[in-house]
Design a protein around this motif. Structure first.
Motif, PDB file in Angstrom:
ATOM      1  N   LEU A 141       0.965  -1.354   0.180  1.00  0.00           N
ATOM      2  CA  LEU A 141       0.034   0.196  -0.424  1.00  0.00           C
ATOM      3  C   LEU A 141       0.518   1.449   0.130  1.00  0.00           C
ATOM      4  O   LEU A 141       0.445   2.572  -0.083  1.00  0.00           O
ATOM      5  N   ASP A 142       1.818   1.045   0.154  1.00  0.00           N
ATOM      6  CA  ASP A 142       2.980   2.246   0.236  1.00  0.00           C
ATOM      7  C   ASP A 142       2.997   3.098  -1.290  1.00  0.00           C
ATOM      8  O   ASP A 142       2.866   4.370  -0.955  1.00  0.00           O
ATOM      9  N   GLU A 143       2.731   2.343  -2.288  1.00  0.00           N
ATOM     10  CA  GLU A 143       2.509   3.414  -3.796  1.00  0.00           C
ATOM     11  C   GLU A 143       1.453   3.423  -3.789  1.00  0.00           C
ATOM     12  O   GLU A 143       1.579   5.151  -3.809  1.00  0.00           O
ATOM     13  N   GLN A 144      -0.164   3.424  -2.943  1.00  0.00           N
ATOM     14  CA  GLN A 144      -1.452   4.061  -2.861  1.00  0.00           C
ATOM     15  C   GLN A 144      -1.163   5.190  -2.127  1.00  0.00           C
ATOM     16  O   GLN A 144      -1.310   5.986  -2.579  1.00  0.00           O
ATOM     17  N   ALA A 145      -0.333   5.071  -1.048  1.00  0.00           N
ATOM     18  CA  ALA A 145       0.086   6.053  -0.455  1.00  0.00           C
ATOM     19  C   ALA A 145       0.853   7.302  -0.600  1.00  0.00           C
ATOM     20  O   ALA A 145       0.776   8.718  -1.020  1.00  0.00           O
ATOM     21  N   ALA A 146       1.526   6.960  -1.271  1.00  0.00           N
ATOM     22  CA  ALA A 146       3.050   8.032  -1.814  1.00  0.00           C
ATOM     23  C   ALA A 146       1.709   8.866  -3.239  1.00  0.00           C
ATOM     24  O   ALA A 146       2.353  10.149  -3.082  1.00  0.00           O
ATOM     25  N   HIS A 147       0.697   8.298  -3.888  1.00  0.00           N
ATOM     26  CA  HIS A 147       0.366   9.295  -5.188  1.00  0.00           C
ATOM     27  C   HIS A 147      -0.818  10.055  -4.169  1.00  0.00           C
ATOM     28  O   HIS A 147      -1.387  10.865  -4.818  1.00  0.00           O
ATOM     29  N   GLY A 148      -1.142   9.404  -2.979  1.00  0.00           N
ATOM     30  CA  GLY A 148      -2.736   9.838  -2.213  1.00  0.00           C
ATOM     31  C   GLY A 148      -3.655  10.179  -3.039  1.00  0.00           C
ATOM     32  O   GLY A 148      -4.533  10.454  -2.174  1.00  0.00           O
ATOM     33  N   GLN A 149      -4.017   8.558  -3.808  1.00  0.00           N
ATOM     34  CA  GLN A 149      -5.254   8.984  -4.914  1.00  0.00           C
ATOM     35  C   GLN A 149      -6.202   7.702  -4.551  1.00  0.00           C
ATOM     36  O   GLN A 149      -5.735   7.112  -3.589  1.00  0.00           O
ATOM     37  N   THR A 150      -7.401   8.117  -4.442  1.00  0.00           N
ATOM     38  CA  THR A 150      -7.742   6.886  -4.499  1.00  0.00           C
ATOM     39  C   THR A 150      -8.357   5.874  -5.215  1.00  0.00           C
ATOM     40  O   THR A 150      -8.006   5.919  -6.224  1.00  0.00           O
ATOM     41  N   PHE A 151      -8.966   4.827  -4.212  1.00  0.00           N
ATOM     42  CA  PHE A 151      -8.291   3.025  -4.843  1.00  0.00           C
ATOM     43  C   PHE A 151      -9.469   2.794  -4.192  1.00  0.00           C
ATOM     44  O   PHE A 151      -9.490   3.103  -2.914  1.00  0.00           O
ATOM     45  N   ASP A 152      -9.202   1.392  -4.416  1.00  0.00           N
ATOM     46  CA  ASP A 152     -10.977   0.600  -4.231  1.00  0.00           C
ATOM     47  C   ASP A 152      -9.706  -0.525  -3.138  1.00  0.00           C
ATOM     48  O   ASP A 152      -8.719  -1.432  -3.726  1.00  0.00           O
ATOM     49  N   VAL A 153      -9.576  -0.268  -2.125  1.00  0.00           N
ATOM     50  CA  VAL A 153      -8.751  -0.877  -0.709  1.00  0.00           C
ATOM     51  C   VAL A 153      -9.207  -2.086  -0.520  1.00  0.00           C
ATOM     52  O   VAL A 153      -8.643  -2.814  -0.408  1.00  0.00           O
ATOM     53  N   SER A 154     -10.848  -2.374  -1.265  1.00  0.00           N
ATOM     54  CA  SER A 154     -11.528  -3.177  -0.851  1.00  0.00           C
ATOM     55  C   SER A 154     -10.010  -4.894  -1.933  1.00  0.00           C
ATOM     56  O   SER A 154     -10.363  -6.154  -2.295  1.00  0.00           O
ATOM     57  N   THR A 155      -9.491  -4.358  -3.172  1.00  0.00           N
ATOM     58  CA  THR A 155      -8.668  -4.807  -3.863  1.00  0.00           C
ATOM     59  C   THR A 155      -7.595  -5.763  -3.306  1.00  0.00           C
ATOM     60  O   THR A 155      -7.498  -7.012  -3.236  1.00  0.00           O
ATOM     61  N   TRP A 156      -7.088  -4.777  -2.114  1.00  0.00           N
ATOM     62  CA  TRP A 156      -5.940  -4.501  -1.595  1.00  0.00           C
ATOM     63  C   TRP A 156      -6.202  -5.681  -0.159  1.00  0.00           C
ATOM     64  O   TRP A 156      -5.765  -6.943  -0.083  1.00  0.00           O
ATOM     65  N   THR A 157      -7.352  -5.291   0.421  1.00  0.00           N
ATOM     66  CA  THR A 157      -8.283  -7.024   1.874  1.00  0.00           C
ATOM     67  C   THR A 157      -8.333  -7.865   1.006  1.00  0.00           C
ATOM     68  O   THR A 157      -8.516  -8.424   1.246  1.00  0.00           O
ATOM     69  N   ALA A 158      -9.135  -8.451  -0.529  1.00  0.00           N
ATOM     70  CA  ALA A 158      -9.532  -8.949  -0.556  1.00  0.00           C
ATOM     71  C   ALA A 158      -7.790  -9.999  -0.520  1.00  0.00           C
ATOM     72  O   ALA A 158      -7.688 -11.340  -0.368  1.00  0.00           O
TER      73      ALA A 158
END
Length: 458
Positions: free
Chosen positions: A142-159
């Motif tokens: 999730l570091d990459e998602q945090a670095a960009h700060g953009q909205t993303f579908d967290v359910s793909t990662w939790t899945a």
């Protein structure tokens, strides 16, 4: 049903026909809105009809329960008058088999006795290290998602996280990426078809039903993959600490499980261990994105604690997430004998839907029910026994409750040690299925914390 017995009904009970009914269209009733699977429909019906009402779906009628007291009558006090029969369960059994969540009668009792020892607290504690290692391994993605700060579908990662965790706990091994994706997608199709039986089961057998072909194909994939894993385990004779090994070698009065029964149980455990907890974690994160004070309090407590699972505010936060977003938003039952419910006669054969979604948001049980407030689980206030029931209740309460709570809390702690959730720029829209799904994703943004402490207490 060929015949049923009738226990005495109070003479003061009102006829079934007098139960409040949600408005619908001629012939099809509420069927068109049921198919959309949106919670708002049930909330609007409860607001108009009260906590006990009927939904007309054309060829059948469903009795909907939206409060803890009526739920307790169905699931606990008068449970013998209700079973897991009817269209929803018949549809699931047809394709997913007779696992613990779906079986009835003596088969259920035998399997429950056989499986209970594998889910006791001491045995579950033995999985903690695998959980912690897996979570720490994947949370860095999730570091990459945090670095960009953009909205993303967290359910793909939790899945992905819960899918990996579940395969390790169930099978003691990794699945190849292609195999895992096939299994994940197939289970997604099965869960998405959960309400299919409720709205189509009363149709004539000759009438084509949309989605049945996809459901059959999905279960073919599930059976193929899991039967091969069982066969490999039988061939090797390996005895590991994974649940497949434990269940394969568990024996009762009738001996060990057959391959078919073991398959059915693994199907249930995979579904319960993967999809439900993944969704609970995703919805909790998106709810926390709008609660900066709650997040700050929990992060401070996690930073200071030595054992995540001993932190009461973490437990309260995950429970509050499950209250607002219960993984199992509806619990279907069938009336097996004429019964009185809420002062009304309900005849045998009727379908009943206990809705934790409505119960968890009932203002009679929860003050400001739409507000996210973990403190309500720490205030010592007495509430009805089933006012919080994300894992069901009574004898049929989910056997994996302890395992799911441990996974969810450890994963939530790891995420909040490393990241702070922020509101997304698009809404997340819940839909009802076998678990609480989403219309097109569960959206959130993440910000990295300046003082990162990603390691968990194990």
């Amino acid at each position: 049903m060929d015949s049923v017995s009738h226990h005495a009904l109070p003479t003061s009970a009102h006829p079934f026909a007098e139960l409040p009914r949600a408005p619908g269209l001629p012939l099809i009733g509420c069927l068109h809105r049921m198919i959309r699977r949106r919670p708002e429909f049930f909330e609007e019906a409860r607001a108009e009809c009260g906590d006990l009402f009927v939904l007309d779906i054309g060829l059948d009628e469903l009795v909907v329960i939206g409060d803890a007291f009526h739920a307790e009558e169905v699931l606990v006090k008068q449970a013998k008058y209700f079973d897991k029969g009817g269209n929803m369960w018949a549809q699931l059994r047809k394709y997913t088999g007779q696992g613990l969540a779906f079986s009835e009668g003596e088969l259920w009792r035998k399997q429950r006795r056989l499986m209970n020892p594998q889910f006791r607290r001491k045995r579950i504690q033995g999985f903690r290290e695998v959980m912690a290692v897996t979570i720490d391994e994947l949370v860095v993605e999730l570091d990459e998602q945090a670095a960009h700060g953009q909205t993303f579908d967290v359910s793909t990662w939790t899945a992905k996280l819960l899918g990996t965790l579940t395969t390790r706990l169930l099978f003691g091994c990794e699945l190849e990426a292609e195999t895992f994706e096939r299994l994940r997608d197939a289970f997604g199709t099965v869960l998405g078809s959960f309400m299919l039986g409720a709205v189509t089961g009363a149709l004539p057998s000759w009438m084509p039903v949309p989605g049945v072909g996809r459901l059959k194909a999905a279960m073919g994939v599930v059976h193929e993959i899991i039967l091969e894993l069982i066969a490999e385990r039988r061939r090797s004779g390996a005895v590991g600490a994974d649940l497949l090994s434990m269940l394969a070698h568990a024996a009762g009065e009738d001996g060990a499980m057959s391959d078919r029964q073991l398959l059915d149980e693994i199907v249930v455990l995979y579904t319960a261990g993967y999809e439900t907890t993944a969704q609970a974690l995703a919805w909790t994160m998106t709810a926390l994105a709008d609660q900066p004070e709650v997040v700050a309090t929990l992060q401070a407590r996690l930073d200071a604690c030595e054992d995540d699972l001993a932190e009461p505010f973490l437990d309260a936060t995950f429970r509050e997430g499950l209250r607002l977003f219960p993984s199992a938003p509806l619990l279907p039952r069938r009336v097996v004998e004429d019964v009185t419910l809420g002062g009304y006669e309900v005849p045998a054969g009727r379908q009943v839907l206990v809705l934790p979604w409505l119960i968890h948001r009932n203002p009679a049980h929860w003050s400001e029910p739409e507000r996210f407030d973990p403190a309500r689980f720490l205030d010592g206030r007495q509430r009805p026994r089933l006012s919080w029931m994300p894992f069901g209740a009574g004898q049929r309460q989910c056997i994996g409750m302890g395992l799911a709570m441990m996974e969810g809390k450890l994963a939530l702690a790891a995420m909040l040690r490393r990241f702070t959730p922020r509101p997304a720029d698009r809404p997340s829209e819940p839909v009802f299925a076998g678990t609480l799904g989403s219309a097109d994703g569960v959206w959130v943004r993440l910000a990295s914390r300046t003082n990162t402490n990603s390691s968990q207490s194990v």
